[in-house]
Write an enzyme that holds these catalytic residues in place. Structure first.
Site, PDB file in Angstrom:
ATOM      1  N   ARG A  51       0.870  -1.165   0.000  1.00 19.54           N
ATOM      2  CA  ARG A  51       0.000   0.000   0.000  1.00 19.54           C
ATOM      3  C   ARG A  51       0.910   1.218   0.000  1.00 19.54           C
ATOM      4  NH1 ARG A  51       2.623   1.669   3.665  1.00 19.54           N
ATOM      5  NH2 ARG A  51       1.168   3.374   3.746  1.00 19.54           N
ATOM      6  N   GLN A 199      -1.804   2.292  10.032  1.00 23.19           N
ATOM      7  CA  GLN A 199      -0.528   2.291   9.295  1.00 23.19           C
ATOM      8  C   GLN A 199       0.561   3.016  10.095  1.00 23.19           C
ATOM      9  OE1 GLN A 199      -3.526   2.794   7.891  1.00 23.19           O
ATOM     10  NE2 GLN A 199      -3.519   2.481   5.684  1.00 23.19           N
ATOM     11  N   ASP A 240      -1.901  10.834  -1.777  1.00 21.24           N
ATOM     12  CA  ASP A 240      -2.270   9.811  -2.759  1.00 21.24           C
ATOM     13  C   ASP A 240      -2.675  10.421  -4.078  1.00 21.24           C
ATOM     14  OD1 ASP A 240      -2.913   8.731   0.130  1.00 21.24           O
ATOM     15  OD2 ASP A 240      -2.508   7.011  -1.171  1.00 21.24           O
ATOM     16  N   ASN A 250      -5.268  12.540   0.904  1.00 18.44           N
ATOM     17  CA  ASN A 250      -4.403  11.673   1.694  1.00 18.44           C
ATOM     18  C   ASN A 250      -5.251  10.865   2.662  1.00 18.44           C
ATOM     19  OD1 ASN A 250      -1.584  10.888   2.212  1.00 18.44           O
ATOM     20  ND2 ASN A 250      -1.900  11.804   4.229  1.00 18.44           N
ATOM     21  N   LYS A 251      -4.589  10.041   3.458  1.00 14.99           N
ATOM     22  CA  LYS A 251      -5.288   9.154   4.388  1.00 14.99           C
ATOM     23  C   LYS A 251      -6.305   9.911   5.241  1.00 14.99           C
ATOM     24  CE  LYS A 251      -5.021   5.694   4.553  1.00 14.99           C
ATOM     25  NZ  LYS A 251      -5.917   4.877   3.707  1.00 14.99           N
TER      26      LYS A 251
END
Ligand SMILES: CSC[C@H]1O[C@H](OP(=O)(O)O)[C@H](O)[C@@H]1O
Length: 361
Positions: A51, A199, A240, A250-251
């Site tokens: 990932r 993560q 991302d 992003n996350k």
């Protein structure tokens, strides 16, 4: 990066096989697996064996290369683009890598495609490593500037894992941290655990410990409090997909950190490799597809039990419904700067076009 003094990349070719670190088991188990056919590459991306936007792109490139060795036909190339593109919708590096492989391979006679695909996939990996190294060099100056104005370590908060495990090597958000360590600048990293897949807790904390970087794991909701109390000098995150206007996807949770940083005058930087820029999109909130993942990732959490086994436990009542948007969009107005492989630029279209004139937008 090194693990027990052995250099690793997150994806590599060994004995004619494409191998990855299966990140689902980190940090408690270090498992290396080989991906031997297209379906395994698709599964590895979709189920997050690998990932991280750049690593997703690199893995897809190798998936195309392996498929071209099996069937280099036009139909196979077209189908492989579709199969791999369907795995995860948000990280633009996936489409970028698949488009790049198709650009190189489509004009070639099928008999030449396997070798060309392997060469391009290998080059994409090497380019990623160099891009991230240069992001580190550029980001080091941001950290150095803060270090010059304060006593003690530069306290950096990061969200999710934008480390070497999210790329082929170096990482993006972590590369300036690694370069600061090499430059002898004291840093301390607050690692957001990053619910629901953690993560940060599972991967970034492991990276920081493996590299000897001073760090502390914090719950996602603690970042704003630490900023209010002056304990955070800088936020660096990955991305991302960043739009031509500088909106940053992003996350999930990144947007909340950016709001807290803005409210407390904390610089908020985004480590941005150029393949993560989507020049075709301007309004991130309106145009970037946000991946919705299984609610089971919210209702269950993975960890190590007392005997060292990696297990998943349910944290909510049976049958609790859950929503699980995997990303959010931080408007460019909340971004202090974009740390690219060519230097730091403002999160606005003119500065981005000046940094990357070849984009032609
Ligand atoms: C260097 S990009 C890393 C980026 O990817 C992560 O998402 P996921 O773990 O779901 O692939 C996260 O958004 C990171 O910032």
């Amino acid at each position: 990066m090194k693990i027990n003094d052995i250099p690793y990349r997150s994806i590599w070719v060994e004995e004619g096989e494409v191998r990855i670190i299966d990140q689902r088991w980190l940090p408690h188990e270090f498992r290396i697996v080989s991906l031997a056919e297209r379906g395994e590459f698709a599964t590895a991306i979709r189920d997050m064996w690998v990932r991280g936007a750049p690593l997703i792109g690199a893995t897809a490139a190798w998936g195309v290369a392996v498929q071209m060795a099996a069937d280099p036909s036009d139909a196979s190339l077209a189908e492989t683009w579709e199969v791999l593109h369907a795995t995860r919708p948000t990280a633009i590096n996936l489409r970028w890598a698949l488009d790049e492989m198709r650009r190189v391979l489509a004009p070639l006679p099928p008999a030449e495609r396997a070798a060309a695909a392997a060469a391009r996939a290998a080059a994409i990996c090497d380019e990623d490593v160099e891009i991230n190294r240069r992001i580190g060099v550029a980001g080091l100056e941001v950290i150095r500037g803060i270090a010059a104005r304060k006593a003690g370590p530069v306290n950096i908060l990061t969200h999710c894992n934008a480390g070497w495990l999210a790329t082929v090597d170096w990482g993006t958000a972590t590369s300036p941290i690694y370069h600061a360590i090499e430059a002898g600048i004291g840093v301390h990293v607050f690692v957001d655990e990053t619910r629901p897949r953690n993560q940060g807790a599972l991967l970034t904390a492991w990276e920081m410990a493996s590299h000897g970087v001073s760090h502390e794991l914090i719950v996602d909701n603690a970042g704003g409090h630490l900023m209010q109390h002056g304990e955070v000098d800088l936020v660096i995150v990955g991305t991302d997909r960043t739009t031509a206007n500088g909106d940053v996807c992003n996350k999930i949770g990144t947007y909340l950190k950016a709001l807290a940083a803005k409210a407390n005058g904390v610089p908020f930087y985004v480590a941005l490799p150029s393949p993560t820029i989507d020049w075709t999109v301007r309004d991130g909130l309106a145009e970037i597809p946000i991946e919705e993942r299984s609610g089971a990732e919210v209702t269950h959490v993975q960890g190590k039990d007392g005997s060292g086994r990696v297990i998943s436990v349910q944290i909510s009542p049976d049958g609790t419904p859950a929503r699980n948007p995997a990303f959010d969009v931080t408007p460019a107005s909340l971004v202090t700067g974009l740390i690219t492989e060519r230097g730091v630029c403002a999160a606005e279209p003119g500065a981005m076009r000046a940094m990357f004139p070849e984009a032609g937008v």
